[in-house]
Design an enzyme around this catalytic site. Sequence first.
Site, mmCIF file in Angstrom:
data_model
loop_
_atom_site.group_PDB
_atom_site.id
_atom_site.type_symbol
_atom_site.label_atom_id
_atom_site.label_comp_id
_atom_site.label_asym_id
_atom_site.label_seq_id
_atom_site.Cartn_x
_atom_site.Cartn_y
_atom_site.Cartn_z
ATOM 1 N N HIS A 1 0.867 -1.200 0.000
ATOM 2 C CA HIS A 1 0.000 0.000 0.000
ATOM 3 C C HIS A 1 0.891 1.233 0.000
ATOM 4 O O HIS A 1 1.485 1.576 1.026
ATOM 5 C CB HIS A 1 -0.896 -0.009 1.243
ATOM 6 C CG HIS A 1 -1.848 1.137 1.332
ATOM 7 N ND1 HIS A 1 -3.181 0.980 1.692
ATOM 8 C CD2 HIS A 1 -1.690 2.473 1.141
ATOM 9 C CE1 HIS A 1 -3.776 2.143 1.701
ATOM 10 N NE2 HIS A 1 -2.889 3.083 1.374
ATOM 11 N N HIS B 1 1.450 5.417 -1.717
ATOM 12 C CA HIS B 1 1.057 6.568 -2.540
ATOM 13 C C HIS B 1 2.328 7.173 -3.132
ATOM 14 O O HIS B 1 3.179 7.666 -2.374
ATOM 15 C CB HIS B 1 0.343 7.623 -1.696
ATOM 16 C CG HIS B 1 -0.882 7.092 -1.020
ATOM 17 N ND1 HIS B 1 -2.151 7.242 -1.547
ATOM 18 C CD2 HIS B 1 -1.040 6.387 0.121
ATOM 19 C CE1 HIS B 1 -3.028 6.660 -0.748
ATOM 20 N NE2 HIS B 1 -2.381 6.130 0.278
ATOM 21 N N LYS C 1 -9.473 -0.279 -5.436
ATOM 22 C CA LYS C 1 -9.409 0.378 -4.123
ATOM 23 C C LYS C 1 -10.704 1.133 -3.859
ATOM 24 O O LYS C 1 -11.131 1.962 -4.678
ATOM 25 C CB LYS C 1 -8.226 1.351 -4.101
ATOM 26 C CG LYS C 1 -8.107 2.194 -2.833
ATOM 27 C CD LYS C 1 -7.655 1.363 -1.636
ATOM 28 C CE LYS C 1 -7.713 2.144 -0.324
ATOM 29 N NZ LYS C 1 -6.627 3.095 -0.159
ATOM 30 N N HIS D 1 -10.415 1.125 2.259
ATOM 31 C CA HIS D 1 -10.180 2.131 3.301
ATOM 32 C C HIS D 1 -11.389 2.020 4.229
ATOM 33 O O HIS D 1 -12.475 2.513 3.911
ATOM 34 C CB HIS D 1 -10.056 3.527 2.690
ATOM 35 C CG HIS D 1 -9.730 4.573 3.703
ATOM 36 N ND1 HIS D 1 -8.529 5.254 3.730
ATOM 37 C CD2 HIS D 1 -10.438 5.053 4.752
ATOM 38 C CE1 HIS D 1 -8.520 6.098 4.743
ATOM 39 N NE2 HIS D 1 -9.675 6.008 5.379
ATOM 40 N N HIS E 1 -4.374 -0.487 6.075
ATOM 41 C CA HIS E 1 -3.867 0.260 7.240
ATOM 42 C C HIS E 1 -4.732 0.036 8.486
ATOM 43 O O HIS E 1 -5.304 0.969 9.046
ATOM 44 C CB HIS E 1 -3.720 1.753 6.956
ATOM 45 C CG HIS E 1 -4.745 2.353 6.029
ATOM 46 N ND1 HIS E 1 -6.091 2.273 6.258
ATOM 47 C CD2 HIS E 1 -4.598 3.038 4.878
ATOM 48 C CE1 HIS E 1 -6.723 2.889 5.276
ATOM 49 N NE2 HIS E 1 -5.863 3.350 4.426
ATOM 50 N N ASP F 1 1.507 2.613 3.528
ATOM 51 C CA ASP F 1 0.666 3.806 3.372
ATOM 52 C C ASP F 1 1.526 5.066 3.343
ATOM 53 O O ASP F 1 1.108 6.138 3.794
ATOM 54 C CB ASP F 1 -0.407 3.899 4.468
ATOM 55 C CG ASP F 1 -1.529 4.857 4.054
ATOM 56 O OD1 ASP F 1 -1.614 5.200 2.862
ATOM 57 O OD2 ASP F 1 -2.318 5.263 4.930
HETATM 58 O O1 DOR Z 1 -3.292 9.384 5.752
HETATM 59 C C1 DOR Z 1 -3.624 9.065 4.629
HETATM 60 N N1 DOR Z 1 -3.081 9.650 3.543
HETATM 61 N N2 DOR Z 1 -4.565 8.135 4.490
HETATM 62 C C2 DOR Z 1 -5.070 7.846 3.280
HETATM 63 O O2 DOR Z 1 -5.925 7.026 3.215
HETATM 64 C C3 DOR Z 1 -4.640 8.592 2.081
HETATM 65 C C4 DOR Z 1 -3.313 9.150 2.252
HETATM 66 C C5 DOR Z 1 -2.964 10.181 1.192
HETATM 67 O O3 DOR Z 1 -3.179 9.917 0.004
HETATM 68 O O4 DOR Z 1 -2.430 11.231 1.554
HETATM 69 ZN ZN ZN Z 2 -3.302 5.041 1.677
#
Ligand code: DOR
Ligand code: ZN
Length: 349
Positions: free
Chosen positions: A14, A16, A101, A138, A176, A248
């Site tokens: 997971h 980003h 997702k 999520h 998460h 995450d």
């Molecule tokens: O804290 C987070 N940041 N939780 C998420 O689900 C998305 C992520 C983000 O893309 O910044």
């Molecule tokens: Zn995330």
Amino acid sequence: MDLTIRIPRPDDWHVHLRDGAMLEAVVGYTASRFRYAMIMPNLNPPIATTELADRYQKRILRAAGNQSPEFQPLMTVYCSTNLDQDDLIRGHEAGIVKAVKYYPAGATTNSDHGGDNILNFIDLFETMADQKIPLLVHAESTNPEIDLFDREAAFLEQELHPLCEQVPNLQVTVEHVSTSVGVDFALAHQRVAASVTPHHLSRNSSDLMAPEFDPDLFCKPIINSEADRQAIVSVVTSGNPSFFLGTDSAPHPTSEKYGEEAKAGIFNAAYGLEVVAEIFAKENRIEHFSSFASKNGAAFYGYEPSQDELLLTRKQVDVELASTLSTRDGDKVVLFGRDEASHWTVSPI
Ligand code: DOR
Ligand code: ZN
């Protein structure tokens, strides 16, 4: 406590990576350590089709360069009412799309295109169960009447449990996981697993709130109580196969973390592995570290662990490590986990 451990090159289930200058600045942290990386689709606009996933994957690989031949971004698409089932099936059959997702609308960064209730998508999920396409969730209620710290539990009870009953063959990941209720949920449901972040394993709500609110620890779902943290640590360090690392890692520029309204997200791709290793070492469970970081997730998603290995060494000597990164646009991002990382070294074998 000095120790050394070899593990198969880990996977991040997971992450980003963003796009543009931020992608260029962060991708190397993931690519240099991890083999597979499950890439979250919450860009603006979202990655909602096979075509967009394919193009995004190419941008990621280009930004990663050829330093890390094992690194492979695994693409996900964003669950919204616009998702086209035929396109999804084609993308999955072609090996481009690995999972879908689901975001509850309004729960977190770029979640506006998400759902009001997961049960509205049953028809899609039946197709996904037939096609063996995993659903990544999520799991957090957006009902403002529910206490922020109870929102994972509420979502699991009100939405995800009924979904798992109605589509029992669907493969589901509680992303998460942040509470003992979430841990119990993954243990109780046959086709459900949970990804776990370095920050939910190592911090609690007091760290977040005291002596004052710390925007660098603000993420969604919110970091919960010490009892919740201990429940997560306990199941993860036991080596239980339903739990695996999903960092995450979610970079936000400091201008957006320290502004009027802190953006949710913690950038831990740089030192997250050390943070997790430190937890396993402290619990005297280092023998289960490779299951969590390199094996359980791969098995859940149908892969063999990497043949490649990393060597992690813990030494009492502390080294001075960077605390921020900069993008070519001049943005800064804070690196989570510097204290833990200062007495570990991680190197390929
Ligand atoms: O804290 C987070 N940041 N939780 C998420 O689900 C998305 C992520 C983000 O893309 O910044
Ligand atoms: Zn995330």
